[in-house]
Scaffold this active site. Structure first.
Site, PDB file in Angstrom:
ATOM      1  CG  ASN A 163      -1.650   1.355   1.373  1.00 26.12           C
ATOM      2  OD1 ASN A 163      -2.605   1.613   0.664  1.00 26.12           O
ATOM      3  ND2 ASN A 163      -1.174   2.225   2.270  1.00 26.12           N
ATOM      4  CD  GLU A 164      -1.478   5.507   0.166  1.00 23.73           C
ATOM      5  OE1 GLU A 164      -0.907   6.029   1.153  1.00 23.73           O
ATOM      6  OE2 GLU A 164      -2.627   5.843  -0.205  1.00 23.73           O
ATOM      7  CD  GLU A 256      -6.104   3.861   0.514  1.00 22.80           C
ATOM      8  OE1 GLU A 256      -5.956   5.073   0.782  1.00 22.80           O
ATOM      9  OE2 GLU A 256      -5.306   2.989   0.875  1.00 22.80           O
TER      10      GLU A 256
END
Length: 505
Positions: A163-164, A256
């Site tokens: 994630n990210e 998201e």
């Protein structure tokens, strides 16, 4: 054998498989389906959508975080309650976020049963990770174990590296000053270890290097570039942009986006005493883990609403505002199919009682957002969008067959008097969206603040409703609705009758 389908697309038959070899026995419960991520270059950029059993599926859902801060509370009953609420709101996909954990077997079994596809991050998030031999050796063992453990579940749709972490390369002074070094470390961990684990141990599934990203070998800025792969769009919450900013992006798949609200007063009273029921009390600020979060909520109030009176109204309006923010995004992005083919809002659930982006507060109680999600994720959706004084009404169909619909558009004032009525018949093809009405707002109402649009959809024996305001809610004179409820015992249950003297929103 019958095929396994995501929730809303068909059934979820599961078959027991037992294999005996010598003295060893292995048992699995299998759902039989084909699934592929279609990431192809096109006129806009790079597509990002899932084909299940040959059918394009628009992914509707949210991001999943651990069910509780205390692991002993991660019970099958807790999983069943939260996942059941997701399925009831027409969700067909959850993203297991890389800042959480690999869940227990019960979680995946229940997702198989309920038809909830899983976008599965590996457990790396928002950070710079080393690429030493020792670290990568440990990661390789972890990835092999988890992929082999979970690959037989029909629900698992995608393995995502992190994630990210791709974005984190630009967040820290060290990585900005030495980008080449940290980019190499990132690539060794993701492509070199995690990607190889998926390729070796689960080759039927796609490895997606990061969320968000544009696929293998692509290092696009997918917070601001909506053309390739999956997108995280946070400009409304973190940057304070208005809700109509959602109209200015066309994600291929938005994995998201979110907006916060407070939990219910019932939950707040579990951690705050009577003297602390104030948004700036120390306890209330402690139960807000996003810097400036409460200020963001108040500032957005001033943009759209008249300021609420008293703490109870403050809490309630925060949930109204959250629901309207996510509704605005989802309804708009759904009507863009097949260019946009997925919306996973942040987030489904909470790990403790807190002001957050969740639609299910700690303990599983539905916020207003979750009730709204059950409407805006419905298989057939009637919605309205307004830009520069022009109104468009769209019918979106996620069903695998053409639907016929009767549509009624009623313009009403805030006393409940009908100002105008339009009746339409429409057909929309399977997996498609169609504009059914376009006109100037001035053709419907003299002044935007004088009324609202009430939309009714009759389709296949079912009736659903939606509403549209022509201007900010604060500009409208909303009288007391005079809501009264009567509850009457009815055999083993209850009959509830609700009346209102004026429109109650």
């Amino acid at each position: 054998p019958q095929l396994w389908w995501p929730n809303g697309e068909g059934g979820q038959p599961l078959y027991d498989l037992t294999v005996r070899l010598g003295g060893a026995t292995a048992r699995r419960r299998l759902g039989l389906r084909t699934l592929e991520l279609v990431a192809q270059e096109d006129a806009k950029g790079l597509s990002c959508w899932f084909r299940v059993n040959g059918r394009p599926v628009f992914c509707k859902g949210a991001n999943w975080i651990p069910a509780d801060a205390l692991p002993r509370r991660h019970t099958r009953e807790t999983y069943a309650d939260l996942l059941g609420s997701a399925a009831e709101a027409h969700m067909n996909m959850l993203r297991v976020w890389g800042g959480g954990q690999y869940e227990r077997e019960d979680f995946y079994d229940l997702c198989d049963e309920k038809g909830l596809l899983i976008w599965h991050d590996f457990m790396f998030s928002c950070s710079l990770y080393p690429a030493s031999e020792e670290f990568l050796h440990g990661v390789a063992a972890e990835a092999e174990y988890q992929v082999k453990r979970l690959r037989d579940h029909a629900c698992v749709a995608l393995w995502c590296g992190n994630n990210e972490d791709l974005g984190a390369l630009g967040w820290f002074q060290e990585s900005r000053q030495h980008r080449d070094r940290y980019l190499v470390d990132y690539d060794r961990l993701n492509e070199g270890v995690l990607g190889r684990a998926v390729d070796a141990f689960d080759p039927t599934r796609t490895f997606w290097p990061s969320s968000p990203c544009g696929g293998r070998g692509d290092y696009s800025d997918n917070w601001h570039d909506d053309r390739r792969g999956d997108m995280h769009y946070w400009s409304v919450w973190h940057e304070g942009k208005s809700f109509d900013a959602y109209y200015r992006v066309t994600p291929r798949f938005c994995s998201e986006f979110g907006y916060q609200s407070f939990p219910s007063l019932e939950t707040i009273r579990r951690y705050a005493g009577p003297s602390e029921l104030n948004v700036t009390s120390p306890v209330m600020e402690h139960h807000q883990r996003n810097t400036g979060g409460n200020s963001k909520i108040i500032e957005m109030f001033s943009r759209y609403f008249r300021m609420p009176s008293g703490f109870a109204n403050f809490v309630y309006l925060s949930q109204v505002q959250q629901a309207l923010a996510i509704k605005t995004a989802v309804e708009y992005w759904r009507h863009l199919r097949p260019v946009c083919m997925g919306t996973l809002y942040w987030q489904l659930n909470d790990v403790w009682p807190v002001c957050s982006w969740a639609s299910l507060e700690y303990g599983g109680k539905w916020k207003l957002l979750h009730y709204a999600a059950k409407r805006f994720y419905a298989p057939v959706l009637l919605s309205a969008f307004q830009k520069d004084g022009q109104l468009e009404v769209w019918l979106t169909n996620d069903r695998p067959q053409t639907v016929k619909a009767e549509i009624e558009l009623r313009v009403m004032d805030f006393a409940g008097r009908e100002l105008k009525r339009l009746a339409l018949d429409a057909r929309v093809a399977a997996g498609a969206a169609k504009r059914v009405k376009a006109c100037a707002v001035g053709d419907l109402v003299a002044r935007p603040q004088d009324g609202f649009l009430f939309l009714t959809l009759r389709c296949g024996g079912e009736v659903s409703h939606n509403e549209h305001f022509f201007t900010e809610w604060k500009r409208c004179e909303l009288g007391e609705a005079g809501v009264r409820a009567t509850v009457t015992p009815d055999g083993a249950g209850l009959t509830v009758e609700v009346r209102a003297a004026r429109p109650a929103f």
